[in-house]
Design an enzyme around this catalytic site. Structure first.
Site, PDB file in Angstrom:
ATOM      1  N   ASP A 240      19.481  -7.123  -3.696  1.00  0.00           N
ATOM      2  CA  ASP A 240      18.152  -7.854  -4.080  1.00  0.00           C
ATOM      3  C   ASP A 240      18.485  -9.252  -4.912  1.00  0.00           C
ATOM      4  O   ASP A 240      19.064  -9.083  -5.781  1.00  0.00           O
ATOM      5  CB  ASP A 240      17.227  -6.910  -5.036  1.00  0.00           C
ATOM      6  CG  ASP A 240      16.882  -5.796  -4.459  1.00  0.00           C
ATOM      7  OD1 ASP A 240      17.093  -5.512  -2.920  1.00  0.00           O
ATOM      8  OD2 ASP A 240      16.227  -4.658  -4.998  1.00  0.00           O
TER       9      ASP A 240
ATOM     10  N   ASP B  85       7.186   2.561   0.112  1.00  0.00           N
ATOM     11  CA  ASP B  85       7.186   2.379  -1.100  1.00  0.00           C
ATOM     12  C   ASP B  85       6.378   3.506  -1.972  1.00  0.00           C
ATOM     13  O   ASP B  85       5.160   3.664  -1.730  1.00  0.00           O
ATOM     14  CB  ASP B  85       6.851   1.045  -1.838  1.00  0.00           C
ATOM     15  CG  ASP B  85       7.514  -0.065  -1.304  1.00  0.00           C
ATOM     16  OD1 ASP B  85       8.485   0.146  -0.912  1.00  0.00           O
ATOM     17  OD2 ASP B  85       7.105  -1.323  -1.254  1.00  0.00           O
TER      18      ASP B  85
END
Length: 203
Positions: free
Chosen positions: A142, A12
């Site tokens: 998601d 990330d």
């Protein structure tokens, strides 16, 4: 017999640095973090972290540009440099919502591009790029469990996109070959995946 599978370390990236996942998410999506602790959350530059995983034996990595996902800029150059200086196969995601951002992502030298929010906002465009690029496109779904069922989220997990199953069925009919399904309440928590969700998604 055990079925073989690939492991993708997830990296990330926020403001040019690879960071601890949950901290990175809070910084970019919730805007809630203690500035004095930021240095403790940084794992290194994208290049350093990818090379670390490569030295540990990783063959593939999953790169998330959280600034691009949240609409607060991007880390394009840092990601491009990291991919070019490694031998791993990368899939990238974050902020890929139109032809321009898709072309930029494909030019990173990655193996695959994951498209998320656009599937809820522009399904016709997703159909076009799936047909054009085939296996180089994966649709990132998601989801969050609410009252026993799974709902899609988008734009950094902040917007309710409706039930997962009708969208998944539509994408299957459009010819999507690959999905990246994430329970947003499990991501970065160092706990086991939501196997129930994954099993249902495969049915």
């Amino acid at each position: 017999m055990t079925t073989p599978f690939d492991i993708y370390p997830s990296i990330d990236i926020v403001s040019g640095f690879a960071m601890v996942s949950q901290a990175a998410i809070k910084m970019t999506l919730e805007n809630s973090y203690d500035q004095s602790h930021v240095s403790k959350m940084i794992l290194g530059t994208p290049t350093e972290v990818i090379n670390k995983w490569q030295n540990e034996g990783a063959k593939k990595v999953h790169i998330v540009d959280l600034n691009a996902a949240a609409g607060t800029g991007d880390n394009y150059q840092a990601v491009k440099q990291a991919i070019s200086m490694s031998h791993v196969r990368a899939q990238v995601c974050g902020g890929i919502r139109d032809d321009r951002t898709l072309e930029r992502a494909l030019n990173l030298g990655c193996e695959r591009v994951n498209i998320g929010t656009a599937v809820l906002e522009n399904i016709k465009w997703c159909e076009k790029v799936i047909k054009e690029h085939g296996n180089k496109i994966a649709i990132a779904l998601d989801v969050k469990q609410v009252n026993g069922d799974y709902y899609l989220t988008s734009r950094g997990w902040r917007v309710n996109g409706g039930l997962l199953w009708p969208v998944l069925d539509k994408l299957n009919k459009l010819g999507c070959l690959r999905y990246v399904v994430t329970d947003v309440e499990k991501g970065g928590m160092l706990s086991k995946p939501n196997f129930n969700l994954l099993k249902k998604s495969l049915c």
